[in-house]
Motif scaffolding. Structure first.
Motif, PDB file in Angstrom:
ATOM      1  N   GLY A 168       0.864  -1.117  -0.098  1.00  0.00           N
ATOM      2  CA  GLY A 168      -0.044  -0.153   0.029  1.00  0.00           C
ATOM      3  C   GLY A 168       0.800   1.309   0.055  1.00  0.00           C
ATOM      4  N   VAL A 169       0.302   2.408  -0.260  1.00  0.00           N
ATOM      5  CA  VAL A 169       0.735   3.708  -0.142  1.00  0.00           C
ATOM      6  C   VAL A 169       0.402   4.549   0.869  1.00  0.00           C
ATOM      7  CG1 VAL A 169       1.567   3.450  -2.351  1.00  0.00           C
ATOM      8  CG2 VAL A 169      -0.607   4.497  -1.855  1.00  0.00           C
ATOM      9  N   CYS A 170       0.979   5.683   1.425  1.00  0.00           N
ATOM     10  CA  CYS A 170       0.465   6.681   2.327  1.00  0.00           C
ATOM     11  C   CYS A 170       0.716   7.960   1.489  1.00  0.00           C
ATOM     12  CB  CYS A 170       1.147   6.517   3.721  1.00  0.00           C
ATOM     13  SG  CYS A 170       1.093   4.939   4.535  1.00  0.00           S
ATOM     14  N   ASN A 171      -0.179   8.880   1.529  1.00  0.00           N
ATOM     15  CA  ASN A 171       0.037  10.373   1.095  1.00  0.00           C
ATOM     16  C   ASN A 171       0.372  10.484  -0.160  1.00  0.00           C
ATOM     17  OD1 ASN A 171      -0.361  11.460   3.939  1.00  0.00           O
ATOM     18  ND2 ASN A 171       1.641  10.162   4.283  1.00  0.00           N
ATOM     19  N   TYR A 172       0.023   9.406  -1.224  1.00  0.00           N
ATOM     20  CA  TYR A 172       0.268   9.426  -2.431  1.00  0.00           C
ATOM     21  C   TYR A 172      -1.083  10.061  -3.171  1.00  0.00           C
ATOM     22  CZ  TYR A 172       4.584   6.598  -3.534  1.00  0.00           C
ATOM     23  OH  TYR A 172       5.930   6.174  -3.783  1.00  0.00           O
ATOM     24  N   ASP A 173      -0.617  10.910  -4.232  1.00  0.00           N
ATOM     25  CA  ASP A 173      -1.417  11.393  -5.318  1.00  0.00           C
ATOM     26  C   ASP A 173      -1.758  10.339  -6.257  1.00  0.00           C
ATOM     27  OD1 ASP A 173       0.214  11.892  -7.018  1.00  0.00           O
ATOM     28  OD2 ASP A 173       0.590  13.826  -6.954  1.00  0.00           O
ATOM     29  N   ARG A 174      -3.062  10.600  -7.135  1.00  0.00           N
ATOM     30  CA  ARG A 174      -3.430   9.654  -7.971  1.00  0.00           C
ATOM     31  C   ARG A 174      -2.231   9.334  -9.207  1.00  0.00           C
ATOM     32  NH1 ARG A 174      -8.306  11.680 -10.950  1.00  0.00           N
ATOM     33  NH2 ARG A 174      -7.821  10.214 -12.428  1.00  0.00           N
ATOM     34  N   GLU A 175      -1.443  10.405  -9.450  1.00  0.00           N
ATOM     35  CA  GLU A 175      -0.317  10.147 -10.365  1.00  0.00           C
ATOM     36  C   GLU A 175       0.623   9.254  -9.861  1.00  0.00           C
ATOM     37  OE1 GLU A 175      -1.725  13.247  -9.690  1.00  0.00           O
ATOM     38  OE2 GLU A 175      -2.532  13.313 -11.483  1.00  0.00           O
ATOM     39  N   GLN A 176       1.057   9.396  -8.603  1.00  0.00           N
ATOM     40  CA  GLN A 176       1.978   8.735  -7.755  1.00  0.00           C
ATOM     41  C   GLN A 176       1.512   7.099  -7.745  1.00  0.00           C
ATOM     42  OE1 GLN A 176       2.374  11.060  -4.502  1.00  0.00           O
ATOM     43  NE2 GLN A 176       4.336  11.993  -5.077  1.00  0.00           N
ATOM     44  N   MET A 177       0.305   7.059  -7.409  1.00  0.00           N
ATOM     45  CA  MET A 177      -0.246   5.835  -7.370  1.00  0.00           C
ATOM     46  C   MET A 177      -0.414   5.047  -8.808  1.00  0.00           C
ATOM     47  SD  MET A 177      -3.635   6.042  -4.854  1.00  0.00           S
ATOM     48  CE  MET A 177      -3.987   4.375  -4.805  1.00  0.00           C
ATOM     49  N   ALA A 178      -0.621   5.548  -9.598  1.00  0.00           N
ATOM     50  CA  ALA A 178      -0.512   4.927 -11.241  1.00  0.00           C
ATOM     51  C   ALA A 178       0.920   4.641 -11.513  1.00  0.00           C
ATOM     52  CB  ALA A 178      -1.078   5.998 -12.114  1.00  0.00           C
ATOM     53  N   GLU A 179       1.732   5.596 -11.080  1.00  0.00           N
ATOM     54  CA  GLU A 179       3.104   5.079 -11.393  1.00  0.00           C
ATOM     55  C   GLU A 179       3.718   4.053 -10.507  1.00  0.00           C
ATOM     56  OE1 GLU A 179       6.848   5.300 -13.101  1.00  0.00           O
ATOM     57  OE2 GLU A 179       4.931   6.732 -13.648  1.00  0.00           O
ATOM     58  N   ALA A 180       3.431   3.827  -9.293  1.00  0.00           N
ATOM     59  CA  ALA A 180       3.783   2.770  -8.702  1.00  0.00           C
ATOM     60  C   ALA A 180       3.068   1.543  -9.130  1.00  0.00           C
ATOM     61  CB  ALA A 180       3.259   2.920  -7.156  1.00  0.00           C
ATOM     62  N   GLU A 181       1.925   1.602  -9.634  1.00  0.00           N
ATOM     63  CA  GLU A 181       1.444   0.201 -10.204  1.00  0.00           C
ATOM     64  C   GLU A 181       1.723  -0.526 -11.385  1.00  0.00           C
ATOM     65  OE1 GLU A 181      -3.235  -0.008  -9.585  1.00  0.00           O
ATOM     66  OE2 GLU A 181      -2.319  -1.268  -8.346  1.00  0.00           O
ATOM     67  N   THR A 183       4.704  -1.138 -11.388  1.00  0.00           N
ATOM     68  CA  THR A 183       5.491  -2.180 -10.962  1.00  0.00           C
ATOM     69  C   THR A 183       4.835  -3.144 -10.194  1.00  0.00           C
ATOM     70  OG1 THR A 183       7.434  -0.452 -10.955  1.00  0.00           O
ATOM     71  CG2 THR A 183       7.692  -2.121  -9.452  1.00  0.00           C
ATOM     72  N   LEU A 184       3.983  -2.577  -9.415  1.00  0.00           N
ATOM     73  CA  LEU A 184       3.288  -3.469  -8.422  1.00  0.00           C
ATOM     74  C   LEU A 184       1.913  -3.288  -7.951  1.00  0.00           C
ATOM     75  CD1 LEU A 184       3.951  -5.757  -6.298  1.00  0.00           C
ATOM     76  CD2 LEU A 184       4.640  -4.293  -4.809  1.00  0.00           C
ATOM     77  N   LYS A 185       1.014  -4.118  -7.852  1.00  0.00           N
ATOM     78  CA  LYS A 185      -0.354  -3.945  -7.766  1.00  0.00           C
ATOM     79  C   LYS A 185      -0.639  -3.649  -6.367  1.00  0.00           C
ATOM     80  CE  LYS A 185      -4.742  -6.063  -8.110  1.00  0.00           C
ATOM     81  NZ  LYS A 185      -5.355  -5.078  -9.079  1.00  0.00           N
ATOM     82  N   LEU A 186      -1.225  -2.337  -5.976  1.00  0.00           N
ATOM     83  CA  LEU A 186      -1.439  -1.603  -4.657  1.00  0.00           C
ATOM     84  C   LEU A 186      -2.965  -2.165  -4.244  1.00  0.00           C
ATOM     85  CD1 LEU A 186      -0.025   2.023  -5.413  1.00  0.00           C
ATOM     86  CD2 LEU A 186       1.077   0.051  -4.281  1.00  0.00           C
ATOM     87  N   VAL A 187      -3.227  -2.064  -2.890  1.00  0.00           N
ATOM     88  CA  VAL A 187      -4.453  -2.278  -2.467  1.00  0.00           C
ATOM     89  C   VAL A 187      -5.031  -1.134  -1.790  1.00  0.00           C
ATOM     90  CG1 VAL A 187      -3.934  -4.972  -2.304  1.00  0.00           C
ATOM     91  CG2 VAL A 187      -3.641  -3.508  -0.304  1.00  0.00           C
ATOM     92  N   SER A 188      -3.957  -0.148  -1.424  1.00  0.00           N
ATOM     93  CA  SER A 188      -4.664   0.887  -0.737  1.00  0.00           C
ATOM     94  C   SER A 188      -3.832   2.333  -0.527  1.00  0.00           C
ATOM     95  CB  SER A 188      -5.045   0.378   0.864  1.00  0.00           C
ATOM     96  OG  SER A 188      -3.622   0.210   1.323  1.00  0.00           O
ATOM     97  N   ASN A 189      -4.506   3.134  -0.214  1.00  0.00           N
ATOM     98  CA  ASN A 189      -3.789   4.546  -0.061  1.00  0.00           C
ATOM     99  C   ASN A 189      -4.256   4.770   1.689  1.00  0.00           C
ATOM    100  OD1 ASN A 189      -2.421   6.985  -0.101  1.00  0.00           O
ATOM    101  ND2 ASN A 189      -3.320   7.722  -1.867  1.00  0.00           N
ATOM    102  N   GLN A 190      -3.328   5.334   2.421  1.00  0.00           N
ATOM    103  CA  GLN A 190      -3.505   5.736   3.751  1.00  0.00           C
ATOM    104  C   GLN A 190      -3.235   7.243   3.618  1.00  0.00           C
ATOM    105  OE1 GLN A 190      -2.056   5.605   8.069  1.00  0.00           O
ATOM    106  NE2 GLN A 190      -1.914   3.849   7.051  1.00  0.00           N
ATOM    107  N   ILE A 191      -4.443   7.979   3.850  1.00  0.00           N
ATOM    108  CA  ILE A 191      -4.282   9.599   3.658  1.00  0.00           C
ATOM    109  C   ILE A 191      -5.209  10.313   4.736  1.00  0.00           C
ATOM    110  CG2 ILE A 191      -6.002   9.549   1.957  1.00  0.00           C
ATOM    111  CD1 ILE A 191      -4.030  11.059   0.009  1.00  0.00           C
ATOM    112  N   PRO A 192      -4.732  11.428   4.797  1.00  0.00           N
ATOM    113  CA  PRO A 192      -5.649  12.134   6.055  1.00  0.00           C
ATOM    114  C   PRO A 192      -7.027  12.643   5.366  1.00  0.00           C
ATOM    115  CG  PRO A 192      -3.814  13.616   4.911  1.00  0.00           C
ATOM    116  CD  PRO A 192      -3.639  12.115   4.685  1.00  0.00           C
ATOM    117  N   PHE A 193      -7.874  12.223   6.236  1.00  0.00           N
ATOM    118  CA  PHE A 193      -9.455  12.672   6.000  1.00  0.00           C
ATOM    119  C   PHE A 193     -10.100  12.892   7.056  1.00  0.00           C
ATOM    120  CE2 PHE A 193     -13.750  11.769   5.150  1.00  0.00           C
ATOM    121  CZ  PHE A 193     -14.173  12.235   4.065  1.00  0.00           C
TER     122      PHE A 193
END
Length: 330
Positions: A168-181, A183-193
């Motif tokens: 998973g990732v924390c504090n990633y925006d949508r572009e960073q998540m797409a870039e990470a994916e 390489t590897l499938k992500l299941v989550s983003n932990q982010i302040p809300f």
């Protein structure tokens, strides 16, 4: 307690997950270790099977506390979430900020997520946690000095070795998540809300919904502000970062408390505290899968866990949102 799966994985977490930042003491004023352990165990007794921690929380202290708290619990019955990418013991990467450890010593914190650093961090976390695998391994903050592909190649290796189940990732925006994916499938983003911090609903939440990623909302109680217990003259412990935080200054606190007084009758109708109402509202918000809630003692932990049992009607949610829409904090 309600349990929800992360993304398209088979990893199921309690909808209220124990957030162990404050348990490590660092930046919250001192936390009594034995009380923190009791808080985690009391959470578990009330259905909270998932615990989120990180090496930086107390510079290993939080992970050690989590490891001690889960002793005697079948490992299959608890989900351990931890992180990597913030180093206080290795001056590499991008300087993040200066702080003090629990002993009052100055430390410099860096964002660093090279392959070698991640492998080392994982081994250290496993030892502190007293386990041989981590259920969800999350990058804490993006490291601009390391290619995202290199970072997630390291996590992929850890998954192949059986030391990590999911990434998973924390504090990633949508572009960073797409870039990470790539390489590897992500299941989550932990982010302040939270009710007073809903900015992720503009882009990140829609991206996660569209791409079947879960959102783990951290600071849903806005570091205690949304409990209704913070007043304009509230006295924080020495070392508590909230004393200088913009959201804990008088004008912000006053406006927030006015809003909380407006929704308090809804909480009272359900026999709940404001904190419980806020937590339940959070996990009913579109796109939010899990709410992380910290606790310094058993009573707070039990109260947080019981938030999952509240049944909010559509009318309740409409009224809360109506008052929230009237809240102007700028």
């Amino acid at each position: 307690m309600e349990y929800r799966k992360l993304g398209e994985s088979d990893l199921e977490l309690s909808v209220i997950t124990f957030g162990a930042w404050a348990a490590g003491g660092w930046m919250w004023g001192q936390t009594e270790r034995s009380e923190a352990i009791k808080a985690i165990r009391s959470s578990y007794d009330h259905g909270v099977t998932s615990i989120d921690t990180a090496p930086i929380y107390g510079q290993g202290t939080s992970e050690e506390i989590v490891g001690e708290a889960i002793k005697g619990i079948s490992r299959d019955n608890v989900q351990i979430l931890t992180k990597f990418g913030l180093r206080w013991d290795l001056p590499k990467g991008e300087f993040y900020f200066n702080s003090k450890d629990n002993d009052g010593q100055e430390i410099d914190i860096y964002k660093f997520s090279s392959k070698e650093s991640i492998i080392e961090e994982c081994e250290n976390s496993l030892k502190r946690l007293g386990t041989d695998y981590i259920d969800l391994y999350q990058i804490h903050w993006a490291d601009p000095t390391t290619p995202i592909s290199e970072t997630f190649e390291a996590v992929e290796r850890l998954i192949e070795q059986g030391k990590v189940r999911y990434a998973g990732v924390c504090n990633y925006d949508r572009e960073q998540m797409a870039e990470a994916e790539k390489t590897l499938k992500l299941v989550s983003n932990q982010i302040p809300f939270s009710m007073v911090n809903k900015g992720i609903e503009d882009q990140t939440v829609p991206y996660c919904i569209e791409n079947l990623k879960s959102i783990l909302a951290y600071s849903p109680l806005e570091r205690g502000l949304l409990t209704g217990k913070i007043t304009t003259d509230y006295q924080f412990q020495e070392g508590d970062h909230r004393a200088s935080h913009p959201r804990f200054q008088s004008e912000f606190v006053e406006k927030t408390n006015h809003f909380l007084n407006q929704i308090k009758p809804i909480a009272e109708k359900h026999g709940a505290s404001l904190a419980q109402l806020v937590l339940k509202w959070t996990v009913e918000r579109p796109g939010i899968t899990i709410a992380l809630a910290g606790a310094r003692n058993a009573d707070q932990a039990i109260s947080n866990a019981r938030a999952a049992d509240i049944k909010l009607s559509d009318e309740d949610i409409y009224k809360i949102n109506h008052h929230l829409d009237q809240l102007v904090l700028d």
